[in-house]
Design a protein around this motif. Structure first.
Motif, PDB file in Angstrom:
ATOM      1  N   LEU A 294       0.859  -1.181   0.000  1.00  0.00           N
ATOM      2  CA  LEU A 294       0.000   0.000   0.000  1.00  0.00           C
ATOM      3  C   LEU A 294       0.896   1.231   0.000  1.00  0.00           C
ATOM      4  N   VAL A 295       0.700   2.098  -0.973  1.00  0.00           N
ATOM      5  CA  VAL A 295       1.507   3.320  -1.072  1.00  0.00           C
ATOM      6  C   VAL A 295       0.577   4.526  -1.141  1.00  0.00           C
ATOM      7  N   ARG A 296       1.154   5.698  -0.896  1.00  0.00           N
ATOM      8  CA  ARG A 296       0.355   6.914  -0.972  1.00  0.00           C
ATOM      9  C   ARG A 296       0.118   7.290  -2.436  1.00  0.00           C
ATOM     10  N   LYS A 297      -0.973   7.973  -2.676  1.00  0.00           N
ATOM     11  CA  LYS A 297      -1.360   8.352  -4.037  1.00  0.00           C
ATOM     12  C   LYS A 297      -0.211   9.062  -4.741  1.00  0.00           C
TER      13      LYS A 297
ATOM     14  N   ASN B   2       2.520   7.530  -5.578  1.00  0.00           N
ATOM     15  CA  ASN B   2       3.649   6.604  -5.403  1.00  0.00           C
ATOM     16  C   ASN B   2       4.978   7.325  -5.643  1.00  0.00           C
ATOM     17  N   GLU B   3       5.234   8.310  -4.800  1.00  0.00           N
ATOM     18  CA  GLU B   3       6.388   9.203  -4.966  1.00  0.00           C
ATOM     19  C   GLU B   3       7.716   8.466  -5.070  1.00  0.00           C
ATOM     20  N   LYS B   4       7.858   7.344  -4.341  1.00  0.00           N
ATOM     21  CA  LYS B   4       9.125   6.603  -4.370  1.00  0.00           C
ATOM     22  C   LYS B   4       9.156   5.549  -5.489  1.00  0.00           C
ATOM     23  N   SER B   5       8.133   5.530  -6.359  1.00  0.00           N
ATOM     24  CA  SER B   5       8.075   4.602  -7.508  1.00  0.00           C
ATOM     25  C   SER B   5       8.275   3.148  -7.076  1.00  0.00           C
ATOM     26  N   ILE B   6       7.538   2.756  -6.076  1.00  0.00           N
ATOM     27  CA  ILE B   6       7.650   1.387  -5.556  1.00  0.00           C
ATOM     28  C   ILE B   6       6.799   0.448  -6.415  1.00  0.00           C
ATOM     29  N   GLN B   7       7.442  -0.525  -7.038  1.00  0.00           N
ATOM     30  CA  GLN B   7       6.759  -1.475  -7.917  1.00  0.00           C
ATOM     31  C   GLN B   7       6.958  -2.922  -7.491  1.00  0.00           C
ATOM     32  N   ASP B   8       8.074  -3.194  -6.785  1.00  0.00           N
ATOM     33  CA  ASP B   8       8.367  -4.584  -6.430  1.00  0.00           C
ATOM     34  C   ASP B   8       9.213  -4.622  -5.162  1.00  0.00           C
ATOM     35  N   TRP B   9       9.495  -5.844  -4.703  1.00  0.00           N
ATOM     36  CA  TRP B   9      10.265  -6.004  -3.473  1.00  0.00           C
ATOM     37  C   TRP B   9      11.634  -5.331  -3.548  1.00  0.00           C
ATOM     38  N   SER B  10      12.240  -5.310  -4.720  1.00  0.00           N
ATOM     39  CA  SER B  10      13.576  -4.714  -4.864  1.00  0.00           C
ATOM     40  C   SER B  10      13.575  -3.229  -4.535  1.00  0.00           C
TER      41      SER B  10
ATOM     42  N   LEU C 252      12.030  -1.918  -2.080  1.00  0.00           N
ATOM     43  CA  LEU C 252      11.937  -1.722  -0.629  1.00  0.00           C
ATOM     44  C   LEU C 252      13.295  -1.686   0.055  1.00  0.00           C
ATOM     45  N   ILE C 253      14.363  -2.040  -0.672  1.00  0.00           N
ATOM     46  CA  ILE C 253      15.689  -2.009  -0.043  1.00  0.00           C
ATOM     47  C   ILE C 253      16.487  -0.772  -0.464  1.00  0.00           C
ATOM     48  N   LYS C 254      15.856   0.099  -1.253  1.00  0.00           N
ATOM     49  CA  LYS C 254      16.554   1.305  -1.704  1.00  0.00           C
ATOM     50  C   LYS C 254      16.736   2.285  -0.554  1.00  0.00           C
ATOM     51  N   ASP C 255      17.809   3.067  -0.628  1.00  0.00           N
ATOM     52  CA  ASP C 255      18.052   4.097   0.384  1.00  0.00           C
ATOM     53  C   ASP C 255      16.898   5.092   0.383  1.00  0.00           C
ATOM     54  N   GLY C 256      16.483   5.482   1.572  1.00  0.00           N
ATOM     55  CA  GLY C 256      15.459   6.514   1.694  1.00  0.00           C
ATOM     56  C   GLY C 256      14.035   6.004   1.624  1.00  0.00           C
ATOM     57  N   VAL C 257      13.841   4.681   1.458  1.00  0.00           N
ATOM     58  CA  VAL C 257      12.486   4.125   1.448  1.00  0.00           C
ATOM     59  C   VAL C 257      12.147   3.654   2.862  1.00  0.00           C
ATOM     60  N   ASN C 258      11.072   4.206   3.401  1.00  0.00           N
ATOM     61  CA  ASN C 258      10.643   3.925   4.768  1.00  0.00           C
ATOM     62  C   ASN C 258       9.522   2.887   4.728  1.00  0.00           C
ATOM     63  N   VAL C 259       9.787   1.695   5.285  1.00  0.00           N
ATOM     64  CA  VAL C 259       8.859   0.560   5.205  1.00  0.00           C
ATOM     65  C   VAL C 259       8.146   0.358   6.543  1.00  0.00           C
ATOM     66  N   ILE C 260       6.843   0.077   6.461  1.00  0.00           N
ATOM     67  CA  ILE C 260       6.061  -0.277   7.647  1.00  0.00           C
ATOM     68  C   ILE C 260       5.581  -1.720   7.487  1.00  0.00           C
ATOM     69  N   THR C 261       5.841  -2.544   8.488  1.00  0.00           N
ATOM     70  CA  THR C 261       5.365  -3.933   8.512  1.00  0.00           C
ATOM     71  C   THR C 261       5.306  -4.359   9.968  1.00  0.00           C
ATOM     72  N   PRO C 262       4.393  -5.256  10.338  1.00  0.00           N
ATOM     73  CA  PRO C 262       4.360  -5.708  11.735  1.00  0.00           C
ATOM     74  C   PRO C 262       5.459  -6.708  12.064  1.00  0.00           C
ATOM     75  N   ASN C 263       5.484  -7.115  13.320  1.00  0.00           N
ATOM     76  CA  ASN C 263       6.533  -7.973  13.862  1.00  0.00           C
ATOM     77  C   ASN C 263       6.161  -9.457  13.717  1.00  0.00           C
TER      78      ASN C 263
ATOM     79  N   ASN D 199      -1.317   7.669  11.286  1.00  0.00           N
ATOM     80  CA  ASN D 199      -0.185   8.441  11.805  1.00  0.00           C
ATOM     81  C   ASN D 199       0.715   8.998  10.711  1.00  0.00           C
ATOM     82  N   GLY D 200       0.472   8.585   9.465  1.00  0.00           N
ATOM     83  CA  GLY D 200       1.191   9.156   8.324  1.00  0.00           C
ATOM     84  C   GLY D 200       2.656   8.790   8.236  1.00  0.00           C
ATOM     85  N   GLN D 201       3.054   7.663   8.850  1.00  0.00           N
ATOM     86  CA  GLN D 201       4.457   7.269   8.798  1.00  0.00           C
ATOM     87  C   GLN D 201       4.707   6.287   7.657  1.00  0.00           C
ATOM     88  N   GLY D 202       5.905   6.359   7.079  1.00  0.00           N
ATOM     89  CA  GLY D 202       6.308   5.387   6.081  1.00  0.00           C
ATOM     90  C   GLY D 202       5.948   5.757   4.653  1.00  0.00           C
ATOM     91  N   ASP D 203       6.676   5.141   3.716  1.00  0.00           N
ATOM     92  CA  ASP D 203       6.402   5.314   2.282  1.00  0.00           C
ATOM     93  C   ASP D 203       5.591   4.148   1.728  1.00  0.00           C
TER      94      ASP D 203
END
Length: 344
Positions: free
Chosen positions: A135-138, A140-148, A150-161, A218-222
């Motif tokens: 789920l990304v914000r309208k 998709n400012e960070k151009s997130i398309q795939d798992w790869s 999510l490891i880029k510098d500056g991408v803030n990921v939210i996921t549970p434990n 809370n508006g956190q994460g990309d």
């Protein structure tokens, strides 16, 4: 004469007590088989709240028509692993509807659920399925398309434990499956990839709904790594604010259901508890699942939602990891791969 009268009074008193005892037993048993009312508790995981609120209404109508009895269902929600532990520690559930089979197996191992529970209902006791999406914000400012991405510098990921959330375990395994395909099974490179991903995780909530709150309220994460149904619910509530991204590889997530036999036997709710879970497979239950963005296990009804779900998504399944017992031991047990990664 007086002695005989005393004996007669005593005999009548004994008979009255015996009749009262039998009447009491009959009243207790009737609550499980017909008249009056009955209560059951469904201990479930985070994102099923809305689904079971709707389902409980329909099941109550069905049960009333069938038996004449009023059934009240109490819901309990939280991270799936945490919920399983609560049942083991005394949270008396008549049924559990959790995010993954291993959580129910842990309750079985505690002696509360009889062996063979996974074969009690169809489809390995998984009446609906889901998968993992982003789920990304309208925009998709960070151009997130795939798992790869999510490891880029500056991408803030939210996921549970994964230590407390079943959805988080599916998230982790989905990422692992992607890296496995990318690196042809080279475990060093796979582990390095997933380590980089979790280094980008800024908040590790205890459950999936908490992670959604962190991202949405809370508006956190990309990007939020989310249950598909949770992402669609967010989109329904905020259609102009978010987008769903389907990764190239995801996983067939199979939430499981079971009767907590020890509790149901004690309460006399075995019959209603079994019907409660069986009704999930009815056309009514299956369509309600689809309307709440779970994938019905009934293929014909799933096809009715082809305009909602991406039915051609590439999904691995838990068997690719050797089944849940092995997967949990390798990745999520204390000292397992997740602990090694997150410690780093």
């Amino acid at each position: 004469m007086k002695k005989n009268i005393k004996k007669l009074v005593a005999l009548n008193l004994v008979l009255l007590l015996a009749v009262g005892s039998l009447t009491g037993c009959k009243k207790n048993n009737s609550s499980a088989s017909g008249s009056g009312s009955i209560e059951i508790t469904n201990v479930s995981y985070d994102p099923t709240r809305e689904f079971y609120e709707a389902y409980n209404v329909e099941f109550a109508k069905y049960w009333k028509d069938k038996t004449g009895q009023t059934v009240t269902v109490t819901q309990s929600h939280g991270g799936s692993g945490k919920q399983a532990r609560s049942v083991i520690e005394g949270n008396e559930a008549d049924v559990v509807t959790l995010a993954l089979a291993h959580d129910i197996t842990s309750i079985e191992e505690a002696g509360l659920i009889e062996k063979g529970w996974i074969e009690e209902f169809d489809k390995n006791s998984s009446p609906y399925t889901s998968t993992i999406v982003f789920l990304v914000r309208k925009g998709n400012e960070k151009s997130i398309q795939d798992w790869s991405d999510l490891i880029k510098d500056g991408v803030n990921v939210i996921t549970p434990n994964p230590k407390t959330s079943g959805g988080a375990c599916w998230n982790f395994l989905s990422a692992w499956a992607y890296a496995d395909a990318q690196y042809n099974g080279d475990e060093t490179q796979i582990k390095d990839f997933v380590t980089k991903l979790y280094k980008n995780v800024s908040v590790l909530d205890s459950g999936a709904r908490g992670a959604t709150t962190t991202f949405v309220e809370n508006g956190q994460g990309d990007v939020l790594i989310a249950w598909e149904n949770e992402a669609y619910l967010t989109l329904k509530e905020h259609p102009e604010e978010y987008e769903i991204v389907t990764p190239s590889i995801s996983i067939l997530a199979e939430p499981s259901v079971a009767i907590v036999d020890s509790v149901a036997k004690k309460r006399g709710t075995e019959e209603v508890a079994k019907e409660y879970l069986e009704y999930l497979y009815s056309d009514v239950g299956q369509r309600l699942a689809g309307e709440n963005y779970y994938r019905p296990s009934n293929q014909d009804i799933l096809n009715e939602f082809a305009d909602v779900f991406n039915l051609s998504i590439n999904m691995v399944n838990i068997d690719d990891f050797g089944g849940w017992d092995k997967a949990y031991e390798v990745y999520f047990q204390d000292g397992g791969v997740f602990d090694q990664i997150y410690t780093q």
